[in-house]
Design a protein around this motif. Structure first.
Motif, PDB file in Angstrom:
ATOM      1  N   GLN A  98      59.523  26.813  37.291  1.00  0.00           N
ATOM      2  CA  GLN A  98      58.821  27.718  38.646  1.00  0.00           C
ATOM      3  C   GLN A  98      59.991  27.427  39.624  1.00  0.00           C
ATOM      4  O   GLN A  98      60.525  28.504  40.242  1.00  0.00           O
ATOM      5  N   TYR A  99      60.560  26.227  39.955  1.00  0.00           N
ATOM      6  CA  TYR A  99      61.565  26.178  41.098  1.00  0.00           C
ATOM      7  C   TYR A  99      62.950  26.825  40.607  1.00  0.00           C
ATOM      8  O   TYR A  99      63.423  27.546  41.461  1.00  0.00           O
ATOM      9  N   LEU A 100      63.199  26.793  39.052  1.00  0.00           N
ATOM     10  CA  LEU A 100      64.552  27.328  38.730  1.00  0.00           C
ATOM     11  C   LEU A 100      64.122  28.927  38.924  1.00  0.00           C
ATOM     12  O   LEU A 100      65.206  29.546  39.183  1.00  0.00           O
ATOM     13  N   ALA A 101      63.274  29.615  38.590  1.00  0.00           N
ATOM     14  CA  ALA A 101      62.865  30.901  38.906  1.00  0.00           C
ATOM     15  C   ALA A 101      63.176  31.191  40.156  1.00  0.00           C
ATOM     16  O   ALA A 101      63.799  32.263  40.445  1.00  0.00           O
ATOM     17  N   GLU A 102      62.515  30.434  41.025  1.00  0.00           N
ATOM     18  CA  GLU A 102      62.887  30.951  42.526  1.00  0.00           C
ATOM     19  C   GLU A 102      64.458  30.748  43.037  1.00  0.00           C
ATOM     20  O   GLU A 102      65.112  31.534  43.538  1.00  0.00           O
ATOM     21  N   GLN A 103      64.977  29.596  42.561  1.00  0.00           N
ATOM     22  CA  GLN A 103      66.624  29.492  42.641  1.00  0.00           C
ATOM     23  C   GLN A 103      67.465  30.586  42.157  1.00  0.00           C
ATOM     24  O   GLN A 103      68.328  31.191  42.794  1.00  0.00           O
ATOM     25  N   LEU A 104      67.026  31.141  40.832  1.00  0.00           N
ATOM     26  CA  LEU A 104      67.811  32.161  40.159  1.00  0.00           C
ATOM     27  C   LEU A 104      67.399  33.320  40.403  1.00  0.00           C
ATOM     28  O   LEU A 104      68.125  34.698  40.128  1.00  0.00           O
ATOM     29  N   ALA A 105      66.300  33.569  41.031  1.00  0.00           N
ATOM     30  CA  ALA A 105      65.779  34.865  41.223  1.00  0.00           C
ATOM     31  C   ALA A 105      65.299  35.629  40.106  1.00  0.00           C
ATOM     32  O   ALA A 105      65.551  36.715  40.030  1.00  0.00           O
ATOM     33  N   TYR A 106      64.818  34.874  39.277  1.00  0.00           N
ATOM     34  CA  TYR A 106      64.199  35.403  37.931  1.00  0.00           C
ATOM     35  C   TYR A 106      62.678  35.482  37.768  1.00  0.00           C
ATOM     36  O   TYR A 106      62.284  34.386  38.641  1.00  0.00           O
ATOM     37  N   PRO A 107      62.142  36.147  37.180  1.00  0.00           N
ATOM     38  CA  PRO A 107      60.683  35.950  36.884  1.00  0.00           C
ATOM     39  C   PRO A 107      60.480  34.669  36.228  1.00  0.00           C
ATOM     40  O   PRO A 107      61.240  34.204  35.387  1.00  0.00           O
ATOM     41  N   TYR A 108      59.284  34.158  36.745  1.00  0.00           N
ATOM     42  CA  TYR A 108      58.699  32.753  36.076  1.00  0.00           C
ATOM     43  C   TYR A 108      57.540  33.305  35.084  1.00  0.00           C
ATOM     44  O   TYR A 108      56.710  34.020  35.134  1.00  0.00           O
TER      45      TYR A 108
END
Length: 168
Positions: free
Chosen positions: A10-20
């Motif tokens: 979830q945190y990675l998705a936010e950082q990369l601006a990708y859907p989780y």
């Protein structure tokens, strides 16, 4: 199980601006019932079938996503191939005592019925070496989500450049 996949993803998705995407949620949607209900009504093999089907559907997505799979997704070779064919695979690991402390009171984990410590040990033995296909393995013991994400994002950016150069 208990390595922090959902939290870190979830945190990675936010950082990369990708859907989780949480594969467990995709399984719930596909089966139209909870994971404990799938296990109770149909058993683990049926759950693994749903898991493979859901993973296959997610791997057909054309835009990048951050996907959190369940720890047992690696038990089927076809799932491992689907993950590798879809992009960069990161395995999160933790010591047995860390996993037990994180999951021992979670009643939504059907594979932990009985003594959590014993079941975690059995599952770790059953899955030993199954994550070796991943592009990167990251230990999550005593590390916060931000530290983990920084390491993974740095690796992913290198991996992406390598893939785009045609050498991957």
């Amino acid at each position: 199980m208990g390595t922090g996949k959902s939290t870190v993803a979830q945190y990675l998705a936010e950082q990369l601006a990708y859907p989780y995407v949480d594969l467990d949620q995709e399984i719930i949607n596909l089966a139209a019932r909870s994971i404990p209900d799938i296990f109770a009504e149909e058993g683990e093999d049926a759950f693994r079938n749903y898991e493979s089907e859901a993973l296959s559907k997610v791997s057909e997505f054309t835009s990048p996503v951050v996907l959190a799979t369940g720890g047992g997704a690696v038990l089927r070779e076809g799932n491992c191939r689907a993950m590798l064919d879809s992009g960069c695979v990161i395995a999160l690991t933790a010591e047995e005592h860390t996993i037990v402390s994180r999951v021992q009171n979670d009643r939504n984990r059907p594979l932990l019925q009985g003594e959590a410590s014993k079941r975690v040990s059995e599952l770790m033995e059953q899955r030993r070496g199954k994550y070796d296909f991943a592009h990167l393995s990251v230990k999550t013991d005593d590390r916060d989500v931000q530290q983990l994400a920084e390491e993974i994002v740095a690796f992913y950016r290198q991996y992406s450049r390598y893939e785009k150069s045609g050498r991957g």
